[in-house]
Write a protein that holds these residues in place. Sequence first.
Motif, PDB file in Angstrom:
ATOM      1  N   ALA A  62       0.903  -1.140   0.123  1.00 41.39           N
ATOM      2  CA  ALA A  62       0.249   0.049  -0.036  1.00 41.39           C
ATOM      3  C   ALA A  62       0.882   1.186   0.107  1.00 41.39           C
ATOM      4  N   ARG A  63       2.269   1.063   0.259  1.00 46.11           N
ATOM      5  CA  ARG A  63       3.077   2.222   0.530  1.00 46.11           C
ATOM      6  C   ARG A  63       2.600   3.270   1.361  1.00 46.11           C
ATOM      7  N   THR A  64       2.245   2.846   2.555  1.00 44.60           N
ATOM      8  CA  THR A  64       1.732   3.620   3.659  1.00 44.60           C
ATOM      9  C   THR A  64       2.510   3.344   4.700  1.00 44.60           C
ATOM     10  N   LEU A  65       2.484   4.389   5.620  1.00 48.17           N
ATOM     11  CA  LEU A  65       3.306   4.660   7.008  1.00 48.17           C
ATOM     12  C   LEU A  65       2.355   5.153   7.924  1.00 48.17           C
ATOM     13  N   HIS A  66       1.841   4.681   9.228  1.00 49.31           N
ATOM     14  CA  HIS A  66       1.164   5.398  10.091  1.00 49.31           C
ATOM     15  C   HIS A  66       1.753   5.531  11.385  1.00 49.31           C
ATOM     16  N   VAL A  67       2.120   6.683  11.888  1.00 43.17           N
ATOM     17  CA  VAL A  67       2.662   6.999  13.280  1.00 43.17           C
ATOM     18  C   VAL A  67       1.630   7.326  14.124  1.00 43.17           C
ATOM     19  N   GLY A  68       1.426   6.416  15.312  1.00 40.15           N
ATOM     20  CA  GLY A  68       0.268   7.031  16.408  1.00 40.15           C
ATOM     21  C   GLY A  68       0.648   8.503  17.150  1.00 40.15           C
ATOM     22  N   SER A  69       2.027   8.474  17.322  1.00 40.60           N
ATOM     23  CA  SER A  69       2.447   9.574  18.235  1.00 40.60           C
ATOM     24  C   SER A  69       3.971   9.793  17.823  1.00 40.60           C
ATOM     25  N   LEU A  70       4.627  10.768  18.107  1.00 43.67           N
ATOM     26  CA  LEU A  70       5.981  11.095  17.887  1.00 43.67           C
ATOM     27  C   LEU A  70       6.555  12.203  19.121  1.00 43.67           C
ATOM     28  N   SER A  71       7.511  12.145  19.369  1.00 40.82           N
ATOM     29  CA  SER A  71       7.992  12.952  20.517  1.00 40.82           C
ATOM     30  C   SER A  71       9.708  13.024  20.161  1.00 40.82           C
ATOM     31  N   PHE A  72       9.927  14.569  20.149  1.00 41.66           N
ATOM     32  CA  PHE A  72      11.357  14.860  20.156  1.00 41.66           C
ATOM     33  C   PHE A  72      11.698  15.626  21.305  1.00 41.66           C
ATOM     34  N   GLU A  73      12.512  15.269  22.489  1.00 37.81           N
ATOM     35  CA  GLU A  73      12.555  15.746  23.483  1.00 37.81           C
ATOM     36  C   GLU A  73      14.265  15.763  24.058  1.00 37.81           C
ATOM     37  N   PRO A  74      14.580  16.838  24.530  1.00 36.58           N
ATOM     38  CA  PRO A  74      15.733  16.984  25.179  1.00 36.58           C
ATOM     39  C   PRO A  74      15.694  16.137  26.565  1.00 36.58           C
ATOM     40  N   LEU A  75      16.902  15.541  26.859  1.00 38.80           N
ATOM     41  CA  LEU A  75      16.749  14.699  28.276  1.00 38.80           C
ATOM     42  C   LEU A  75      17.213  15.686  29.271  1.00 38.80           C
ATOM     43  N   GLU A  76      17.448  16.767  29.097  1.00 37.74           N
ATOM     44  CA  GLU A  76      17.984  17.763  30.101  1.00 37.74           C
ATOM     45  C   GLU A  76      16.874  18.831  30.430  1.00 37.74           C
ATOM     46  N   THR A  77      16.307  19.279  31.656  1.00 45.69           N
ATOM     47  CA  THR A  77      15.691  20.502  31.605  1.00 45.69           C
ATOM     48  C   THR A  77      16.298  21.856  30.958  1.00 45.69           C
ATOM     49  N   GLU A  78      15.347  22.714  30.845  1.00 46.85           N
ATOM     50  CA  GLU A  78      15.761  23.934  30.236  1.00 46.85           C
ATOM     51  C   GLU A  78      16.952  24.709  30.978  1.00 46.85           C
ATOM     52  N   ASP A  79      16.831  24.549  32.393  1.00 51.71           N
ATOM     53  CA  ASP A  79      18.013  25.305  33.116  1.00 51.71           C
ATOM     54  C   ASP A  79      19.325  24.478  33.214  1.00 51.71           C
ATOM     55  N   GLU A  80      19.350  23.129  33.041  1.00 56.48           N
ATOM     56  CA  GLU A  80      20.154  22.298  32.891  1.00 56.48           C
ATOM     57  C   GLU A  80      21.023  22.465  31.421  1.00 56.48           C
ATOM     58  N   TYR A  81      19.977  22.579  30.540  1.00 56.40           N
ATOM     59  CA  TYR A  81      20.794  22.839  29.141  1.00 56.40           C
ATOM     60  C   TYR A  81      21.451  23.709  28.808  1.00 56.40           C
ATOM     61  N   TYR A  82      21.057  25.070  29.479  1.00 59.31           N
ATOM     62  CA  TYR A  82      21.658  26.335  29.233  1.00 59.31           C
ATOM     63  C   TYR A  82      22.846  26.627  30.208  1.00 59.31           C
ATOM     64  N   ALA A  83      22.933  25.954  31.196  1.00 55.84           N
ATOM     65  CA  ALA A  83      23.974  25.867  32.454  1.00 55.84           C
ATOM     66  C   ALA A  83      25.220  25.168  31.951  1.00 55.84           C
ATOM     67  N   ARG A  84      24.854  24.103  31.256  1.00 56.92           N
ATOM     68  CA  ARG A  84      26.041  23.310  30.995  1.00 56.92           C
ATOM     69  C   ARG A  84      26.974  24.019  29.879  1.00 56.92           C
ATOM     70  N   VAL A  85      26.717  24.735  29.010  1.00 57.59           N
ATOM     71  CA  VAL A  85      27.380  25.387  28.230  1.00 57.59           C
ATOM     72  C   VAL A  85      26.876  26.700  27.971  1.00 57.59           C
ATOM     73  N   GLU A  86      27.784  27.640  27.825  1.00 56.80           N
ATOM     74  CA  GLU A  86      27.262  29.148  28.014  1.00 56.80           C
ATOM     75  C   GLU A  86      26.614  29.449  26.652  1.00 56.80           C
ATOM     76  N   ASP A  87      27.407  28.965  25.489  1.00 55.37           N
ATOM     77  CA  ASP A  87      26.579  29.331  24.218  1.00 55.37           C
ATOM     78  C   ASP A  87      25.956  28.000  23.594  1.00 55.37           C
ATOM     79  N   LYS A  88      24.702  28.030  23.525  1.00 54.67           N
ATOM     80  CA  LYS A  88      23.890  26.740  23.061  1.00 54.67           C
ATOM     81  C   LYS A  88      23.053  27.144  22.291  1.00 54.67           C
TER      82      LYS A  88
END
Length: 282
Positions: A62-88
């Motif tokens: 049928a050349r079909t593909l169904h995806v019920g849900s998708l998520s693309f998520e950082p593993l770090e919290t926002e504060d952790e993300y920006y505290a780790r390296v200054e220029d992100k």
Amino acid sequence: WSSDVCSSDLIEIDRMDIDPARPFRDDRVLFADDVRVGVERVVFPAGTTTLELRRLAASSKARTLHVGSLSFEPLETEDEYYARVEDKPDRTSIQVGAMQAEGVRFAHLIEEFELMVSSLEVERFRAEIASDHRGREVERDHDNTTSAPHALADLGLPVRVDHVAIENSSIRFADRSSEGRQRGYLEFTDLAGTVEGIDSREGSPPAVAHATGKLNGTGHLELTMAIPLAEPPPTMRYTGVVRDLDLTTLNTMLPDMAGVRVKSGFVEHATFDVHVDTATVR
């Protein structure tokens, strides 16, 4: 079968033939009337982010593909993300309620390692793109910045989608200025529209998106975007019109970013033309 990366509920193959005399890349070396796959969960861990897909169902015939849900998520919290390296780079998270792809060229994917899809329907797309300028200059080294539109090019898998239809979606842009005490944001809500010509291959023309929606839940917005997906610099263009907008809704962003607050105001009709070119916005 299952693992930490993938669990499968269904793999069915209708009549498979193998011709060992043909080269491996010849599409007739392996032939099946239909291959149907059902997968409950697939996870692609990649450094500090995770891509997770659930309830996948595919059919080669049928050349079909169904995806019920998708998520693309950082593993770090926002504060952790920006505290780790200054220029992100900006911190991006994406949630998709459901996707239905038609005209998927599975054989081409196997032979050429290139994903080609005729049409894609997307429901309940939610994205948040966050920036944080605390403790650093607003101007950043864009050579070291990965923008959200160029994420496809960074996959290493060329992606081509002729037509995308999007419904019931939203995109939030959040930012905290160098002196901001709290994060400001603007959110495009109730988005519906189309994207034509997605192509992450080098030298490809920009994808073109047309959408309607609201700004922070008010007014009426009509938007056209030219989105380069393959070019290294983050160049984009937005044009459109906004009607019946209550300006006080902009107080979700203006106090933090500009130090002002709107007490009252209303826009009956306004047009805009925004160019984003590396460090310049005009």
